[in-house]
Structure formats: C-alpha cells, structure tokens
Write a protein that holds these residues in place. Structure first.
Motif, PDB file in Angstrom:
ATOM      1  N   UNK A 296       0.803  -1.234   0.000  1.00  0.00           N
ATOM      2  CA  UNK A 296       0.000   0.000   0.000  1.00  0.00           C
ATOM      3  C   UNK A 296       0.832   1.278   0.000  1.00  0.00           C
ATOM      4  N   UNK A 297       2.063   1.207   0.503  1.00  0.00           N
ATOM      5  CA  UNK A 297       2.925   2.393   0.514  1.00  0.00           C
ATOM      6  C   UNK A 297       3.705   2.548  -0.788  1.00  0.00           C
ATOM      7  N   UNK A 298       4.310   1.466  -1.236  1.00  0.00           N
ATOM      8  CA  UNK A 298       5.266   1.555  -2.346  1.00  0.00           C
ATOM      9  C   UNK A 298       4.727   1.010  -3.663  1.00  0.00           C
ATOM     10  N   UNK A 299       3.601   0.335  -3.634  1.00  0.00           N
ATOM     11  CA  UNK A 299       2.996  -0.137  -4.868  1.00  0.00           C
ATOM     12  C   UNK A 299       3.722  -1.321  -5.487  1.00  0.00           C
ATOM     13  N   UNK A 300       3.437  -1.550  -6.766  1.00  0.00           N
ATOM     14  CA  UNK A 300       3.998  -2.709  -7.471  1.00  0.00           C
ATOM     15  C   UNK A 300       5.517  -2.671  -7.625  1.00  0.00           C
ATOM     16  N   UNK A 301       6.178  -1.483  -7.666  1.00  0.00           N
ATOM     17  CA  UNK A 301       7.648  -1.516  -7.766  1.00  0.00           C
ATOM     18  C   UNK A 301       8.319  -2.298  -6.650  1.00  0.00           C
ATOM     19  N   UNK A 302       7.699  -2.354  -5.475  1.00  0.00           N
ATOM     20  CA  UNK A 302       8.301  -3.115  -4.377  1.00  0.00           C
ATOM     21  C   UNK A 302       8.318  -4.603  -4.700  1.00  0.00           C
ATOM     22  N   UNK A 303       7.209  -5.119  -5.227  1.00  0.00           N
ATOM     23  CA  UNK A 303       7.154  -6.540  -5.581  1.00  0.00           C
ATOM     24  C   UNK A 303       8.153  -6.866  -6.682  1.00  0.00           C
ATOM     25  N   UNK A 304       8.238  -5.994  -7.687  1.00  0.00           N
ATOM     26  CA  UNK A 304       9.192  -6.221  -8.782  1.00  0.00           C
ATOM     27  C   UNK A 304      10.624  -6.167  -8.259  1.00  0.00           C
ATOM     28  N   UNK A 305      10.900  -5.240  -7.346  1.00  0.00           N
ATOM     29  CA  UNK A 305      12.246  -5.137  -6.780  1.00  0.00           C
ATOM     30  C   UNK A 305      12.594  -6.381  -5.970  1.00  0.00           C
ATOM     31  N   UNK A 306      11.658  -6.868  -5.164  1.00  0.00           N
ATOM     32  CA  UNK A 306      11.916  -8.070  -4.369  1.00  0.00           C
ATOM     33  C   UNK A 306      12.148  -9.278  -5.271  1.00  0.00           C
ATOM     34  N   UNK A 307      11.355  -9.387  -6.332  1.00  0.00           N
ATOM     35  CA  UNK A 307      11.538 -10.498  -7.257  1.00  0.00           C
ATOM     36  C   UNK A 307      12.900 -10.416  -7.945  1.00  0.00           C
TER      37      UNK A 307
END
Length: 239
Positions: A35-46
């Motif tokens: 909710x804070x960082x959006x989809x870029x966080x998921x892409x970065x973690x992946x």
C-alpha cells in the motif's frame, strides 16, 4: 530472428517463473508494504531474489536460469549468439531492479519518510498475519543484508564501516556471478542440444520460413537441389 525470439521468450519466462516461485516471505513483505510503495516493491523483491539469491541454497534459481538459458540455446543454436543473448536476458533484470528502486526512492521522498517531521513507522500499515520480524530476517537475502547494516550502526570508524560493506557486498556479488556462469554454461549446452535435434525439425522449419516469406536456408531441399544441379550446368557450359 531466433535471437529476438529467444530474448523476449527468456524475459517473459523469467518474469513468470520468478513471480510464481518467489519465496513466500517476499510475497508477505510485498503485501505488507505494497500500500505504501505499490507494485515496484514486488518487482524489486523479485529481481533481488533472481539476481542476488544463493543458487546453492535456493535450487529453484538454478532451475529458472538454467532452464531458460538452455531453451534459449536450443532456439538460437549458435554458441556466441546464445551466450550473449541469454546473458543479456540476465542483465536485463539489473535495469528492472534499478528502475524499481528508483520508483521506491521517489515514493519515499514524496511521503517524507526521510527527513520528515513525523516518524516513518507511523505510516507503516499493520503487519499482516503470518509475517513476523523473525520471518522477515529469515527471508532470502534480507537477513544477509540487515545483519551487516545493523552492525554498521554501532561502528564508530569509517574503516569498520567499509569492512562491513565489503562483507555485505562480496557474497552477493559471488552469487550474482555464479548465476551468470550458470546462464552461460546452460546456453552452450542448449546450443549443442539444438544442433543435434535440428535435422529432425529442419523440413518443418524450412517450410515455415518459406511460408513467412523468408529465403530457404543453406541446407533446405531447394538449396540442396540447386547445389546438385550447378556442377552439371557448369560442365555443359565448359563442353
């Protein structure tokens, strides 16, 4: 053409497999901070998992990179081209990681999490069920990064901080290089496999090439017929 197909197919497969096979702890972290960082966080973690994960500990990384590079080698069937193309697929995720981190930094700046008047922890959403501090530290790569950083806080000299940074970066760079080596070796292996099975699919491949408007390959039936007739024509001319 084969290099382009192998490149985009490789990027797609790594994206799809990386998301499906990513460690569940990363998904929980993404659900928590999403909710804070959006989809870029998921892409970065992946991307972090794919690029910096230990391939000897997480064999799924060997399966992803080795399998995709092997398939790329089978498609391209040229040693140098296969290695270069599959290495480009691997390095592409560095740019993906950089773009995602840049988006996260922009979000942090917009929210005023650094240098703002309010505490950053006040903006964090509640931790979802199933995610604990212990599980965050046990997530792939996260614990290896946080432990030296926490140790850096207590150091009073620049020499100690530099040593901790080296202790943090060295194993991550080794893991990065190991997977790049796996990609290159798998691409070479795929090239040899592709060359062995190529004769079985040559008629179908040449037929598809001609239907798409391409020129017949050097080993196609029409080309072989022309090469067989050419010596006879030259003999008649000389006579």
């Amino acid at each position: 053409m084969r290099k382009i197909v192998a490149y985009f197919l490789g990027v797609f497969l790594v994206f799809a497999l990386g998301y499906q096979l990513m460690d569940p702890s990363f998904l929980l972290i993404a659900d928590w901070l999403g909710p804070l960082f959006g989809s870029p966080l998921l892409v970065a973690l992946m991307s972090i998992f794919l690029l910096l994960g230990d391939p000897l500990r997480f064999t799924v990384l060997l399966a992803i990179w080795g399998g995709v590079a092997l398939l790329g080698g089978v498609i391209i069937r040229r040693r140098v081209s296969a290695v270069a193309t599959m290495a480009a697929v691997y390095l592409f995720f560095l740019s993906v990681l950089a773009a995602s981190v840049f988006d996260i930094i922009q979000t942090v700046s917009e929210l005023g999490l650094i240098g703002g008047q309010q505490s950053p922890f006040s903006l964090l959403p509640p931790i979802p069920p199933g995610l604990t501090i212990a599980r965050i530290l046990e997530a792939p790569i996260v614990g290896r990064i946080l432990e030296p950083l926490l140790g850096m806080i207590g150091t009073g000299t620049g020499v100690e901080a530099q040593r901790l940074i080296m202790d943090l970066a060295t194993p991550l760079l080794i893991d990065f290089a190991e997977k790049l080596g796996v990609v290159c070796l798998a691409a070479l292996a795929g090239t040899e496999v592709g060359r062995r099975i190529e004769p079985r699919f040559a008629p179908w491949s040449e037929g598809l090439r001609i239907k798409l408007g391409g020129r017949p390959g050097p080993f196609s039936a029409p080309a072989a017929a022309r090469r067989a007739v050419l010596p006879g024509i030259l003999s008649l001319i000389l006579l």
